[in-house]
Design a protein around this motif. Sequence first.
Motif, PDB file in Angstrom:
ATOM      1  N   ARG A   1      -5.631  41.745 152.227  1.00  0.00           N
ATOM      2  CA  ARG A   1      -4.551  42.285 153.048  1.00  0.00           C
ATOM      3  C   ARG A   1      -4.818  43.724 153.500  1.00  0.00           C
ATOM      4  O   ARG A   1      -4.082  44.259 154.319  1.00  0.00           O
ATOM      5  CB  ARG A   1      -3.240  42.218 152.260  1.00  0.00           C
ATOM      6  N   PHE A   2      -5.864  44.330 152.934  1.00  0.00           N
ATOM      7  CA  PHE A   2      -6.267  45.673 153.359  1.00  0.00           C
ATOM      8  C   PHE A   2      -7.602  45.610 154.108  1.00  0.00           C
ATOM      9  O   PHE A   2      -8.563  46.307 153.778  1.00  0.00           O
ATOM     10  CB  PHE A   2      -6.366  46.618 152.158  1.00  0.00           C
ATOM     11  N   GLY A   3      -7.669  44.742 155.093  1.00  0.00           N
ATOM     12  CA  GLY A   3      -8.839  44.683 155.955  1.00  0.00           C
ATOM     13  C   GLY A   3      -9.998  43.908 155.387  1.00  0.00           C
ATOM     14  O   GLY A   3     -11.145  44.129 155.789  1.00  0.00           O
ATOM     15  N   GLY A   4      -9.743  43.009 154.441  1.00  0.00           N
ATOM     16  CA  GLY A   4     -10.812  42.172 153.901  1.00  0.00           C
ATOM     17  C   GLY A   4     -11.708  42.877 152.904  1.00  0.00           C
ATOM     18  O   GLY A   4     -12.902  42.580 152.821  1.00  0.00           O
ATOM     19  N   ARG A   5     -11.155  43.781 152.131  1.00  0.00           N
ATOM     20  CA  ARG A   5     -11.951  44.519 151.150  1.00  0.00           C
ATOM     21  C   ARG A   5     -12.178  43.690 149.884  1.00  0.00           C
ATOM     22  O   ARG A   5     -11.394  42.808 149.550  1.00  0.00           O
ATOM     23  CB  ARG A   5     -11.272  45.844 150.794  1.00  0.00           C
ATOM     24  N   ASP A   6     -13.242  44.041 149.167  1.00  0.00           N
ATOM     25  CA  ASP A   6     -13.559  43.366 147.905  1.00  0.00           C
ATOM     26  C   ASP A   6     -12.569  43.787 146.825  1.00  0.00           C
ATOM     27  O   ASP A   6     -12.020  44.892 146.856  1.00  0.00           O
ATOM     28  CB  ASP A   6     -14.988  43.737 147.481  1.00  0.00           C
ATOM     29  N   HIS A   7     -12.349  42.897 145.834  1.00  0.00           N
ATOM     30  CA  HIS A   7     -11.373  43.205 144.770  1.00  0.00           C
ATOM     31  C   HIS A   7     -11.808  44.415 143.945  1.00  0.00           C
ATOM     32  O   HIS A   7     -10.974  45.119 143.375  1.00  0.00           O
ATOM     33  CB  HIS A   7     -11.167  41.990 143.865  1.00  0.00           C
ATOM     34  N   THR A   8     -13.128  44.675 143.875  1.00  0.00           N
ATOM     35  CA  THR A   8     -13.587  45.847 143.116  1.00  0.00           C
ATOM     36  C   THR A   8     -13.149  47.144 143.798  1.00  0.00           C
ATOM     37  O   THR A   8     -12.897  48.152 143.125  1.00  0.00           O
ATOM     38  CB  THR A   8     -15.117  45.831 142.969  1.00  0.00           C
ATOM     39  N   THR A   9     -13.053  47.131 145.118  1.00  0.00           N
ATOM     40  CA  THR A   9     -12.568  48.308 145.849  1.00  0.00           C
ATOM     41  C   THR A   9     -11.116  48.585 145.488  1.00  0.00           C
ATOM     42  O   THR A   9     -10.715  49.740 145.287  1.00  0.00           O
ATOM     43  CB  THR A   9     -12.688  48.081 147.364  1.00  0.00           C
ATOM     44  N   VAL A  10     -10.315  47.511 145.397  1.00  0.00           N
ATOM     45  CA  VAL A  10      -8.903  47.666 145.024  1.00  0.00           C
ATOM     46  C   VAL A  10      -8.797  48.191 143.595  1.00  0.00           C
ATOM     47  O   VAL A  10      -8.012  49.107 143.305  1.00  0.00           O
ATOM     48  CB  VAL A  10      -8.155  46.325 145.158  1.00  0.00           C
ATOM     49  N   LEU A  11      -9.596  47.626 142.696  1.00  0.00           N
ATOM     50  CA  LEU A  11      -9.561  48.061 141.300  1.00  0.00           C
ATOM     51  C   LEU A  11      -9.926  49.538 141.185  1.00  0.00           C
ATOM     52  O   LEU A  11      -9.288  50.299 140.422  1.00  0.00           O
ATOM     53  CB  LEU A  11     -10.519  47.205 140.469  1.00  0.00           C
ATOM     54  N   HIS A  12     -10.926  49.981 141.937  1.00  0.00           N
ATOM     55  CA  HIS A  12     -11.320  51.396 141.927  1.00  0.00           C
ATOM     56  C   HIS A  12     -10.170  52.278 142.406  1.00  0.00           C
ATOM     57  O   HIS A  12      -9.884  53.329 141.808  1.00  0.00           O
ATOM     58  CB  HIS A  12     -12.546  51.606 142.821  1.00  0.00           C
ATOM     59  N   ALA A  13      -9.490  51.842 143.489  1.00  0.00           N
ATOM     60  CA  ALA A  13      -8.376  52.627 144.031  1.00  0.00           C
ATOM     61  C   ALA A  13      -7.242  52.724 143.014  1.00  0.00           C
ATOM     62  O   ALA A  13      -6.653  53.798 142.813  1.00  0.00           O
ATOM     63  CB  ALA A  13      -7.875  51.991 145.325  1.00  0.00           C
ATOM     64  N   VAL A  14      -6.918  51.615 142.351  1.00  0.00           N
ATOM     65  CA  VAL A  14      -5.826  51.604 141.365  1.00  0.00           C
ATOM     66  C   VAL A  14      -6.131  52.561 140.217  1.00  0.00           C
ATOM     67  O   VAL A  14      -5.287  53.366 139.807  1.00  0.00           O
ATOM     68  CB  VAL A  14      -5.598  50.172 140.839  1.00  0.00           C
ATOM     69  N   ARG A  15      -7.356  52.477 139.692  1.00  0.00           N
ATOM     70  CA  ARG A  15      -7.740  53.355 138.572  1.00  0.00           C
ATOM     71  C   ARG A  15      -7.780  54.821 139.007  1.00  0.00           C
ATOM     72  O   ARG A  15      -7.381  55.708 138.240  1.00  0.00           O
ATOM     73  CB  ARG A  15      -9.093  52.919 138.027  1.00  0.00           C
ATOM     74  N   LYS A  16      -8.218  55.061 140.235  1.00  0.00           N
ATOM     75  CA  LYS A  16      -8.290  56.425 140.745  1.00  0.00           C
ATOM     76  C   LYS A  16      -6.897  57.048 140.801  1.00  0.00           C
ATOM     77  O   LYS A  16      -6.675  58.182 140.322  1.00  0.00           O
ATOM     78  CB  LYS A  16      -8.907  56.402 142.148  1.00  0.00           C
ATOM     79  N   ILE A  17      -5.926  56.328 141.357  1.00  0.00           N
ATOM     80  CA  ILE A  17      -4.566  56.860 141.486  1.00  0.00           C
ATOM     81  C   ILE A  17      -3.908  56.978 140.106  1.00  0.00           C
ATOM     82  O   ILE A  17      -3.177  57.943 139.842  1.00  0.00           O
ATOM     83  CB  ILE A  17      -3.723  55.984 142.427  1.00  0.00           C
TER      84      ILE A  17
END
Length: 482
Positions: A443-459
């Motif tokens: 839903r965020f432009g076809g990004r990989d789940h690892t990108t989402v996980l990195h963003a969550v941990r970063k925030i």
Amino acid sequence: MSNTHQERWTRVKGRLRAEVGEDIFSSWFARMELEGVDSDTVRLSVPTRFLKSWIQSHYAERVLACWQGEEPLVRRIDLSVRSAGVRPAAMAIRAAGAVAAVTVRAEPSAGPIAINGHSGPVGMPAASSAGQDAVGGSPLDPRLTFDTFVVGRANSLAHAAAKQVAAARRGDPVMFNPLYVHAAVGLGKTHLLQAIAWAGNAGGERRVLYLTAEKFVYGFVSSLRTQTTLAFKEVLRATDVLLIDDLQFLQGKSTFAEFSHTLNAMIDAGRQVVVAADRPPLDLENLDDRVRSRLAGGLVVEMGSFGEDLRLEILQSRVACARTHHADFDVPAPVLSFIAKSVTHNGRDLEGALNRLLAHSKLTGQPITMELAEREIRDLVRPQEPRKVKIEEIQRIVARRYNVSRGDLLSSRRTANVVRPRQIAMYLAKTLTLRSLPEIGRRFGGRDHTTVLHAVRKIENLVGNDVSLAEEIEAIKRELQE
């Protein structure tokens, strides 16, 4: 049938709902009805053979156990199919220690239902009779017409679009294709689709086929078993208006592929497709991306929750309908207002509340009072659920707060003024919704789940050390949940 048996049946349904959860109960047991109780045997019925087969395969022992929890003497349950003109097939569930032995009597094949009121699509070649048997339309409820549909702010757009589809004539250009209606349980999706089918039946000019997803699956699997898949395809694609209900229940890789081919063939041929589901196309994780894209490319309409005014109108309409069969049925206006204010979950709960009052009125002959209503509907008065947050809302509010566009959040841009808001939006999507990491990435432009996980941990790390960022995110959460 005695009141005692009905009361036990109500308690049995309560046990089932508690054990399997509201979603599963609504999907498989909401349309199960008590036909009677004879000695140690309970007779139940469901509207379709697919439903009977599914319950037989997955829930036979559980249904029997729930009955035995209320009545230990029950040793057998007969489950039959409520289909006009079809001799009911019974499923016998016998108690034998911890094992339930299941027997099924053979039943004749049912002819198609609800294809313009004929035994098959008008003008269909005789060679397709096997396909017709496999894809007989799902039964239509005569109460679910446009005349009985109550229109309000929550459903006016969906109603207008459905009326447009129903009013079209063969050969007219298709305006909305597909028309995709989504809403939570009990808000009128099925009513609208069946209303379109009834309108088509009345006109007689177009071939209209209404199918639940379970019936689509049943028809396709049957055609594979009998080697009549070509006939199955012919019957579907010869219809002028194809109505598919409860798309979220479509199951099986080959079935998804067949639905995709049917959808493409119908749209490319200029034939109308109408689909109903409990969520928007992009949230149907089991579907192929191309199918989601095709569904989203038509008119997607959400039917919202009923406001109090609309609930009151629905109740008044249902009381008026009930009076055509029960002339002395009278519900005082204050009681109707109380029900409209108290029963907020969905239209089926409103129907249930009125049915209880009607049963009390007919069985006891006593007038309906506020005290009676409070007592009879207390289990239908549910606490207000927290507002469900959608990923689109998160993206919109985050983009507005940080002065970027929603397109920026979905893009591949890596500038600092876009990366941080994107990470915050992903973090909020993970913490405020039930979506999986792969789904959020898509839903965020076809990004990989690892990108989402990195963003969550970063925030998460930043929130623990940056008070101002933590306050910003809390402010966004409050705005999303208002």
